[in-house]
Scaffold this motif. Structure first.
Motif, PDB file in Angstrom:
ATOM      1  N   GLY A 190       0.802  -1.227   0.000  1.00 30.02           N
ATOM      2  CA  GLY A 190       0.000   0.000   0.000  1.00 30.02           C
ATOM      3  C   GLY A 190       0.831   1.270   0.000  1.00 30.02           C
ATOM      4  N   LYS A 191       2.156   1.137   0.166  1.00 32.19           N
ATOM      5  CA  LYS A 191       3.022   2.319   0.165  1.00 32.19           C
ATOM      6  C   LYS A 191       3.666   2.495  -1.217  1.00 32.19           C
ATOM      7  CE  LYS A 191       3.142   2.970   4.816  1.00 32.19           C
ATOM      8  NZ  LYS A 191       1.753   2.503   5.066  1.00 32.19           N
ATOM      9  N   HIS A 192       3.790   3.754  -1.641  1.00 27.63           N
ATOM     10  CA  HIS A 192       4.566   4.047  -2.852  1.00 27.63           C
ATOM     11  C   HIS A 192       5.912   4.603  -2.399  1.00 27.63           C
ATOM     12  CE1 HIS A 192       5.029   6.435  -6.894  1.00 27.63           C
ATOM     13  NE2 HIS A 192       5.875   5.428  -6.781  1.00 27.63           N
ATOM     14  N   VAL A 193       6.963   3.845  -2.642  1.00 24.81           N
ATOM     15  CA  VAL A 193       8.312   4.234  -2.216  1.00 24.81           C
ATOM     16  C   VAL A 193       9.094   4.708  -3.436  1.00 24.81           C
ATOM     17  CG1 VAL A 193      10.453   3.443  -1.130  1.00 24.81           C
ATOM     18  CG2 VAL A 193       8.252   2.521  -0.358  1.00 24.81           C
ATOM     19  N   LEU A 194       9.644   5.913  -3.362  1.00 20.89           N
ATOM     20  CA  LEU A 194      10.498   6.411  -4.433  1.00 20.89           C
ATOM     21  C   LEU A 194      11.943   6.411  -3.922  1.00 20.89           C
ATOM     22  CD1 LEU A 194       9.794   9.359  -6.816  1.00 20.89           C
ATOM     23  CD2 LEU A 194      12.045   9.084  -5.833  1.00 20.89           C
ATOM     24  N   VAL A 195      12.819   5.777  -4.681  1.00 26.30           N
ATOM     25  CA  VAL A 195      14.230   5.684  -4.286  1.00 26.30           C
ATOM     26  C   VAL A 195      15.069   6.328  -5.385  1.00 26.30           C
ATOM     27  CG1 VAL A 195      16.109   4.118  -3.631  1.00 26.30           C
ATOM     28  CG2 VAL A 195      13.736   3.453  -3.177  1.00 26.30           C
ATOM     29  N   THR A 196      16.076   7.115  -5.005  1.00 17.54           N
ATOM     30  CA  THR A 196      17.044   7.571  -6.014  1.00 17.54           C
ATOM     31  C   THR A 196      18.371   6.892  -5.741  1.00 17.54           C
ATOM     32  OG1 THR A 196      17.919   9.502  -4.842  1.00 17.54           O
ATOM     33  CG2 THR A 196      15.923   9.837  -6.162  1.00 17.54           C
ATOM     34  N   TYR A 243      19.856   0.669  -5.015  1.00 18.86           N
ATOM     35  CA  TYR A 243      19.247  -0.500  -5.666  1.00 18.86           C
ATOM     36  C   TYR A 243      18.846  -1.549  -4.622  1.00 18.86           C
ATOM     37  CZ  TYR A 243      20.164   0.808 -10.564  1.00 18.86           C
ATOM     38  OH  TYR A 243      20.147   1.424 -11.784  1.00 18.86           O
ATOM     39  N   ALA A 244      19.681  -1.703  -3.585  1.00 12.39           N
ATOM     40  CA  ALA A 244      19.354  -2.666  -2.521  1.00 12.39           C
ATOM     41  C   ALA A 244      18.070  -2.245  -1.813  1.00 12.39           C
ATOM     42  CB  ALA A 244      20.516  -2.760  -1.525  1.00 12.39           C
ATOM     43  N   ILE A 245      17.909  -0.945  -1.590  1.00 14.94           N
ATOM     44  CA  ILE A 245      16.689  -0.452  -0.932  1.00 14.94           C
ATOM     45  C   ILE A 245      15.474  -0.668  -1.841  1.00 14.94           C
ATOM     46  CG2 ILE A 245      15.504   1.609  -0.062  1.00 14.94           C
ATOM     47  CD1 ILE A 245      18.321   2.653   0.763  1.00 14.94           C
ATOM     48  N   ALA A 246      15.644  -0.389  -3.123  1.00 13.67           N
ATOM     49  CA  ALA A 246      14.523  -0.566  -4.062  1.00 13.67           C
ATOM     50  C   ALA A 246      14.086  -2.038  -4.106  1.00 13.67           C
ATOM     51  CB  ALA A 246      14.933  -0.085  -5.456  1.00 13.67           C
ATOM     52  N   SER A 281      10.444  -3.491  -2.659  1.00 14.17           N
ATOM     53  CA  SER A 281       9.565  -4.214  -3.564  1.00 14.17           C
ATOM     54  C   SER A 281       9.218  -5.588  -2.996  1.00 14.17           C
ATOM     55  CB  SER A 281      10.257  -4.328  -4.922  1.00 14.17           C
ATOM     56  OG  SER A 281       9.507  -5.112  -5.793  1.00 14.17           O
ATOM     57  N   ARG A 282      10.234  -6.274  -2.477  1.00 15.96           N
ATOM     58  CA  ARG A 282      10.021  -7.590  -1.864  1.00 15.96           C
ATOM     59  C   ARG A 282       9.046  -7.486  -0.694  1.00 15.96           C
ATOM     60  NH1 ARG A 282      13.330  -8.804   1.989  1.00 15.96           N
ATOM     61  NH2 ARG A 282      15.117  -7.767   1.048  1.00 15.96           N
ATOM     62  N   ARG A 283       9.059  -6.331  -0.001  1.00 18.08           N
ATOM     63  CA  ARG A 283       8.187  -6.153   1.162  1.00 18.08           C
ATOM     64  C   ARG A 283       6.823  -5.578   0.787  1.00 18.08           C
ATOM     65  NH1 ARG A 283      12.512  -4.445   5.850  1.00 18.08           N
ATOM     66  NH2 ARG A 283      10.612  -3.724   6.879  1.00 18.08           N
ATOM     67  N   GLY A 284       6.509  -5.577  -0.496  1.00 16.73           N
ATOM     68  CA  GLY A 284       5.136  -5.285  -0.910  1.00 16.73           C
ATOM     69  C   GLY A 284       4.867  -3.873  -1.370  1.00 16.73           C
ATOM     70  N   ALA A 285       5.884  -2.989  -1.321  1.00 13.43           N
ATOM     71  CA  ALA A 285       5.651  -1.608  -1.744  1.00 13.43           C
ATOM     72  C   ALA A 285       5.585  -1.519  -3.262  1.00 13.43           C
ATOM     73  CB  ALA A 285       6.763  -0.697  -1.229  1.00 13.43           C
ATOM     74  N   ARG A 286       4.912  -0.498  -3.752  1.00 13.87           N
ATOM     75  CA  ARG A 286       5.056  -0.100  -5.151  1.00 13.87           C
ATOM     76  C   ARG A 286       6.310   0.771  -5.172  1.00 13.87           C
ATOM     77  NH1 ARG A 286       1.587   4.766  -7.634  1.00 13.87           N
ATOM     78  NH2 ARG A 286       2.989   5.187  -9.383  1.00 13.87           N
ATOM     79  N   VAL A 287       7.287   0.423  -6.015  1.00 14.99           N
ATOM     80  CA  VAL A 287       8.577   1.110  -5.957  1.00 14.99           C
ATOM     81  C   VAL A 287       8.909   1.787  -7.281  1.00 14.99           C
ATOM     82  CG1 VAL A 287      11.056   0.876  -5.481  1.00 14.99           C
ATOM     83  CG2 VAL A 287       9.417  -0.593  -4.285  1.00 14.99           C
ATOM     84  N   THR A 288       9.350   3.035  -7.198  1.00 12.43           N
ATOM     85  CA  THR A 288       9.898   3.748  -8.344  1.00 12.43           C
ATOM     86  C   THR A 288      11.363   4.045  -8.032  1.00 12.43           C
ATOM     87  OG1 THR A 288       7.759   4.786  -8.770  1.00 12.43           O
ATOM     88  CG2 THR A 288       9.684   5.791  -9.806  1.00 12.43           C
ATOM     89  N   LEU A 289      12.230   3.645  -8.938  1.00  8.24           N
ATOM     90  CA  LEU A 289      13.668   3.896  -8.772  1.00  8.24           C
ATOM     91  C   LEU A 289      14.103   4.907  -9.827  1.00  8.24           C
ATOM     92  CD1 LEU A 289      16.519   3.113  -7.624  1.00  8.24           C
ATOM     93  CD2 LEU A 289      16.550   1.257  -9.302  1.00  8.24           C
ATOM     94  N   VAL A 290      14.609   6.044  -9.376  1.00  5.55           N
ATOM     95  CA  VAL A 290      15.148   7.042 -10.309  1.00  5.55           C
ATOM     96  C   VAL A 290      16.662   6.956 -10.180  1.00  5.55           C
ATOM     97  CG1 VAL A 290      15.269   9.488 -10.916  1.00  5.55           C
ATOM     98  CG2 VAL A 290      13.113   8.521 -10.062  1.00  5.55           C
TER      99      VAL A 290
END
Ligand code: C5P
Length: 220
Positions: free
Chosen positions: A8-14, A38-41, A45-54
């Motif tokens: 349910g969370k949208h996580v944005l990682v740079t 990349y490790a955080i992204a 993702s593995r923990r269920g977040a929707r992930v965007t990696l910039v």
């Protein structure tokens, strides 16, 4: 089995460095490998977040199941991040953004001459400071890579950029920082707490950071 505690969370990682071009074949950059981001992204993702990696230019494979956006310069990274900021709940800025760029980019390859060359630099936008100034309920995590006065500088970033958590690492130490698979981090919280973590792999550190983010978020 991984708990899907970030569902349910949208996580944005740079992640990664930025490149600031002088001409079509030359640029200013830094030693960031992108491994921490990349490790955080991957972990989010593995923990269920929707992930965007910039991500700036790296040698790493785009993580499976993660929306990955490739950028080159700090200004491109800023645009990609700001475009998506409103829809995110957690932003983790592991990128090593170049603080300066050449004032001018030559359209053609600069020829060598016998004269000394001077490169004029101008400041890049501070993406994280801009996010902090426009926060609307997002949880903001910054990184502080320092070679001196680590806690003092990291604490300053927490306050000045209006962050919720800072991951500080002394890049002068063996096993910490750029281009290695391990890190030695200290986590700084808004209430002044500092948590010292032992030397660990970047994948393990990614999960610890996400554990703390989840806990801070649930108290917000
Ligand atoms: O000030 P410093 O560059 O050390 O701050 C580090 C944090 O700020 C990192 O999380 C980095 O991604 C972010 N930053 C940024 N834009 C910049 C410089 C740093 O988002 N121009």
């Amino acid at each position: 089995l991984t708990p899907k505690d970030l569902a349910g969370k949208h996580v944005l990682v740079t992640a990664g460095p930025t490149r600031e071009e002088l001409d079509p074949v030359r640029f200013i950059s830094n030693y960031s490998s992108g491994k921490m981001g990349y490790a955080i992204a991957r972990a989010a993702s593995r923990r269920g977040a929707r992930v965007t990696l910039v991500t700036g230019p790296t040698c790493l494979d785009a993580p499976w199941g993660v929306e990955t956006i490739h950028v080159t310069s700090a200004r491109e990274m800023r645009d990609a991040v700001l475009e998506r900021y409103a829809s995110t709940s957690i932003v983790i800025k592991a990128a090593a953004v170049a603080d300066y760029r050449p004032a001018r980019r030559a359209p053609d390859k600069v020829k060598k001459s016998d004269q000394p060359e001077t490169i004029e630099l101008v400041r890049n936008p501070d993406i994280l400071a801009e996010l902090g100034a426009n926060k609307g309920g997002q949880l903001l995590v910054g990184f502080a890579a320092e070679t001196e006065s680590l806690l003092e500088n990291a604490g300053k970033k927490l306050n000045e950029k209006n962050l919720d958590l800072v991951v500080a690492n002394d890049v002068g130490q063996v096993g910490a920082g750029f281009n290695v698979d391990t890190n030695i981090a200290r986590l700084l919280y808004r209430d002044g707490r500092v948590e010292e973590l032992p030397l660990m792999g970047k994948d393990a550190l990614a999960d610890v950071i996400l554990d703390r983010v989840r806990d801070v978020k649930s108290k917000k």
